[in-house]
Motif scaffolding. Structure first.
Motif, PDB file in Angstrom:
ATOM      1  N   ALA A 132      92.708   9.927  41.847  1.00 36.64           N
ATOM      2  CA  ALA A 132      93.792   9.077  41.338  1.00 36.64           C
ATOM      3  C   ALA A 132      94.938   9.073  42.339  1.00 36.64           C
ATOM      4  N   ILE A 133      95.390   7.872  42.718  1.00 36.74           N
ATOM      5  CA  ILE A 133      96.437   7.739  43.737  1.00 36.74           C
ATOM      6  C   ILE A 133      97.474   6.730  43.284  1.00 36.74           C
ATOM      7  N   ASN A 134      98.721   7.167  43.189  1.00 38.40           N
ATOM      8  CA  ASN A 134      99.839   6.228  43.081  1.00 38.40           C
ATOM      9  C   ASN A 134     100.535   6.245  44.422  1.00 38.40           C
ATOM     10  N   SER A 135     100.701   5.085  45.019  1.00 37.94           N
ATOM     11  CA  SER A 135     100.945   5.026  46.458  1.00 37.94           C
ATOM     12  C   SER A 135     102.391   4.851  46.897  1.00 37.94           C
ATOM     13  N   GLY A 136     103.376   5.074  46.004  1.00 34.56           N
ATOM     14  CA  GLY A 136     104.755   4.966  46.456  1.00 34.56           C
ATOM     15  C   GLY A 136     105.161   3.524  46.697  1.00 34.56           C
ATOM     16  N   CYS A 137     106.098   3.300  47.644  1.00 34.46           N
ATOM     17  CA  CYS A 137     106.623   1.937  47.838  1.00 34.46           C
ATOM     18  C   CYS A 137     107.180   1.781  49.244  1.00 34.46           C
ATOM     19  N   TRP A 138     107.668   0.564  49.517  1.00 39.41           N
ATOM     20  CA  TRP A 138     108.276   0.230  50.806  1.00 39.41           C
ATOM     21  C   TRP A 138     109.668  -0.364  50.584  1.00 39.41           C
ATOM     22  N   GLN A 139     110.352   0.171  49.588  1.00 36.25           N
ATOM     23  CA  GLN A 139     111.684  -0.309  49.216  1.00 36.25           C
ATOM     24  C   GLN A 139     112.582   0.892  48.962  1.00 36.25           C
ATOM     25  N   ASP A 140     113.680   0.966  49.711  1.00 34.85           N
ATOM     26  CA  ASP A 140     114.651   2.024  49.462  1.00 34.85           C
ATOM     27  C   ASP A 140     115.309   1.814  48.103  1.00 34.85           C
ATOM     28  N   GLN A 141     115.996   2.835  47.630  1.00 33.70           N
ATOM     29  CA  GLN A 141     116.577   2.795  46.285  1.00 33.70           C
ATOM     30  C   GLN A 141     117.575   1.650  46.141  1.00 33.70           C
ATOM     31  N   THR A 142     117.355   0.830  45.128  1.00 30.24           N
ATOM     32  CA  THR A 142     118.276  -0.258  44.817  1.00 30.24           C
ATOM     33  C   THR A 142     119.328   0.231  43.832  1.00 30.24           C
ATOM     34  N   GLN A 154     117.007  -6.546  49.692  1.00 32.45           N
ATOM     35  CA  GLN A 154     117.875  -6.014  50.742  1.00 32.45           C
ATOM     36  C   GLN A 154     117.444  -4.610  51.156  1.00 32.45           C
ATOM     37  N   GLU A 155     116.736  -3.943  50.274  1.00 31.79           N
ATOM     38  CA  GLU A 155     116.313  -2.572  50.533  1.00 31.79           C
ATOM     39  C   GLU A 155     114.882  -2.476  51.056  1.00 31.79           C
ATOM     40  N   PHE A 156     114.262  -3.603  51.372  1.00 35.81           N
ATOM     41  CA  PHE A 156     112.916  -3.551  51.954  1.00 35.81           C
ATOM     42  C   PHE A 156     112.952  -2.715  53.226  1.00 35.81           C
ATOM     43  N   ALA A 157     112.051  -1.733  53.324  1.00 35.89           N
ATOM     44  CA  ALA A 157     112.037  -0.802  54.454  1.00 35.89           C
ATOM     45  C   ALA A 157     111.246  -1.411  55.615  1.00 35.89           C
ATOM     46  N   ALA A 158     111.857  -2.366  56.282  1.00 34.21           N
ATOM     47  CA  ALA A 158     111.169  -3.114  57.339  1.00 34.21           C
ATOM     48  C   ALA A 158     110.761  -2.218  58.500  1.00 34.21           C
ATOM     49  N   ASP A 159     111.631  -1.284  58.873  1.00 34.39           N
ATOM     50  CA  ASP A 159     111.306  -0.410  60.006  1.00 34.39           C
ATOM     51  C   ASP A 159     110.100   0.467  59.688  1.00 34.39           C
ATOM     52  N   ALA A 160     110.064   0.996  58.466  1.00 36.58           N
ATOM     53  CA  ALA A 160     108.921   1.824  58.069  1.00 36.58           C
ATOM     54  C   ALA A 160     107.642   1.002  58.080  1.00 36.58           C
ATOM     55  N   TRP A 161     107.738  -0.250  57.587  1.00 36.34           N
ATOM     56  CA  TRP A 161     106.554  -1.116  57.586  1.00 36.34           C
ATOM     57  C   TRP A 161     106.061  -1.349  59.020  1.00 36.34           C
ATOM     58  N   SER A 162     106.980  -1.606  59.929  1.00 33.78           N
ATOM     59  CA  SER A 162     106.580  -1.870  61.310  1.00 33.78           C
ATOM     60  C   SER A 162     105.954  -0.640  61.950  1.00 33.78           C
ATOM     61  N   ARG A 163     106.490   0.549  61.632  1.00 32.20           N
ATOM     62  CA  ARG A 163     105.869   1.768  62.160  1.00 32.20           C
ATOM     63  C   ARG A 163     104.453   1.935  61.600  1.00 32.20           C
ATOM     64  N   PHE A 164     104.280   1.605  60.324  1.00 37.47           N
ATOM     65  CA  PHE A 164     102.947   1.661  59.709  1.00 37.47           C
ATOM     66  C   PHE A 164     102.008   0.685  60.407  1.00 37.47           C
ATOM     67  N   ALA A 165     102.479  -0.542  60.607  1.00 36.15           N
ATOM     68  CA  ALA A 165     101.655  -1.553  61.271  1.00 36.15           C
ATOM     69  C   ALA A 165     101.323  -1.134  62.702  1.00 36.15           C
TER      70      ALA A 165
END
Length: 527
Positions: free
Chosen positions: A486-496, A285-296
């Protein structure tokens, strides 16, 4: 003027007597207020200018000035005792760390993939060279028998000991037991036990293929701090002097397999970039769809023209039954439907990208590491853009630049076992430095992580990578350790709700972009 095409932007500028380069047009079209952006660009243009440049437009748009984040500034030796100091002329200081940086935001109302003004020109795949190594897929032989575990740990010991034999004159444990008291001795062993004595000293038991020998580290020695970095089952070397009764080794030095300080990373022969992301979690439910679309959408712009590779380090979907009461936080409850939805989101990115994906602990593969790539059914579902699917971990070489992709399950245990100053969720790259130092992505056995016994240990870092890419902890962090990026790349999910209960504050919607010709890193934010 939201949604204006290039043609309209060019017409508006021409009416004011200006031409514009492609990048300027793309930036103006992607601005939240294109009409206002055009007016500001014209008003601020030099009197003798006839052409609006992309650089000129970037300086006018709030948050749009691009400042590539060089590999991080050096930390003090006390903060990171095993990091190398910066060398003259070296932009990337070893041991550096970087908190999340918004070097450039993605377009909030940019052109869509189908917009003729999107600006990206399809790239030539013939220029690319991709190789994948260390993939467990189709190679798994473990049955879970006792002998399988003996085999994998023996393989780990032999391969990591080989990296230490040039630094110490190793004597087997049984040979050291026969040496007279007061003798100098050196040993390579796997950490079998770590405990403190009544006097506050450290007793470290090392095991090799012949037996176990105790090593005492006095609390007042400088190397005592290194004991805090040790975890069970890693392979180290020690040098010291035997006690008078020869029953214990008074330790003077501790050595790790480590990345040689002489390591020189490889770079690409042309200017080409890779986007490194992870933890998409479609189905939550917390998938950041808008952020993903802006990235795409951004990937379709001229500004992303040089991004030819997209590397996704696991957790494409949220999964089912991964943690307690997860079903209450799902927007899609069927695992296959989650992957179908992910495939649709993947279709938003440009079709000319070379996409490489490994699984994570939320994905529908075995939980024990090393993890094989997705099975045929999931491959069929995620067939968009003909992505390459490989196991976790894998070494992916992009035009000569080797990228170690590992989802990062072991980071939880490293952060839990190491002192806060040496590893934390706020600085996940520091925990990655320790994995590089130990030359193993998951050294500790017997904790929450599950390790599959195989004929060889696929988790050993045999060859030093140029880039080490992880995810899992949902935090952005990047830096440089002995010239490994070294890179840890974060996520595309808001806090659950679950993340809130365990105090995880995720860094959402970041896409680290690596220049493969320089290994510079730019972290772009799309939220």
């Amino acid at each position: 003027m939201p949604g204006e095409t290039d043609r309209r932007i060019i017409t508006e500028l021409a009416a004011r007597g200006y031409n514009a380069d492609r990048e300027a047009v793309t930036l103006l079209a992607g601005a939240s207020d294109p009409a206002g952006a055009i007016e500001r660009a014209v008003e601020a243009a030099p009197d003798d200018a006839f052409k609006i440049s992309g650089e000129h437009v970037r300086t006018l748009l709030d948050g749009e000035a691009r400042e590539p984040v060089r590999k991080a500034e050096p930390e003090s030796p006390s903060a990171d005792p095993f990091a190398s100091p910066a060398e003259p002329g070296d932009e990337a200081a070893d041991g550096g760390s970087a908190a999340p940086h918004e070097t450039k935001d993605g377009p909030a109302d940019g052109p869509t993939p189908n917009d003729p003004g999107a600006g990206r020109v399809p790239t030539d795949p013939e220029k690319r060279l991709v190789e994948i190594l260390g993939d467990i897929t189709g190679q798994s032989t473990g049955t879970g028998e006792y002998e399988d575990f003996v085999t994998v740990f023996r393989d780990r010991y032999e391969r990591l000991a080989g990296k230490l034999r040039g630094r110490v004159n190793h004597r087997p444990a049984d040979a050291i037991q026969d040496m007279p008291g007061g003798s100098d001795a050196e040993m390579i062993g796997m950490v079998n036990d770590i405990r403190s004595t009544a006097s506050g000293h450290w007793l470290v038991e090392l095991e090799d293929t012949t037996g176990v020998f105790p090593c005492l580290v006095m609390k007042d020695r400088e190397i005592a701090d290194l004991v805090n970095e040790l975890v069970y089952d890693e392979v180290i070397a020690v040098r010291g002097t035997l006690a008078d009764d020869a029953g214990i080794l008074f330790t003077d030095e501790i050595f790790f397999p480590d990345v040689p300080r002489t390591h020189e990373p490889s770079t690409a022969d042309r200017h080409v970039q890779a986007a490194l992301i992870s933890d998409v979690h479609v189905g939550s439910q917390e998938f950041a769809a808008d952020a993903w679309s802006r990235f795409a959408d951004w990937l379709h712009t001229a500004e992303a023209q040089h991004v030819e590779y997209l590397l996704i380090a696991g957790d494409m979907v949220e999964g089912v039954g991964v943690y307690p009461d997860q079903d209450e936080e799902l927007s899609i409850v069927d695992i296959y439907e989650q992957y179908e939805a992910f495939a649709e989101y993947l279709k938003e990115v440009p079709g000319d990208l070379e996409i490489i994906m490994i699984p994570g602990n939320h994905d529908a593969v075995r939980l024990a590491e090393p993890q094989p790539a997705f099975d045929e059914e999931l491959r069929r579902i995620m067939s968009a853009h003909d992505a390459r699917l490989t196991g976790n971990p894998s070494i992916v070489t992009l035009e000569g630049v080797s990228v170690l992709m590992y989802h990062g399950m072991s980071l939880d245990e490293m952060i839990a076992d190491l002192p806060e100053g040496k590893a934390s969720y706020d600085d996940p790259q520091k925990a990655m430095y320790h994995l590089l130092k130990k030359r193993h992505v998951a050294p500790k056995y017997g904790g929450k992580m599950r390790i599959a016994p195989e004929e060889r240990d696929y988790l050993v870092i045999d060859e030093v990578p140029d880039v080490f890419h992880t995810g899992h902890v949902h935090k952005l962090g990047f830096g440089n350790y002995h010239r490994v990026t070294a890179i840890n790349s974060g996520c595309w999910q808001d806090q659950t709700a679950f993340q809130k209960s365990v105090n995880i504050d995720p860094d959402v919607g970041y896409a680290p972009i690596v220049d493969l010709d320089t290994l510079d890193v730019t972290a772009r934010k799309f939220t």
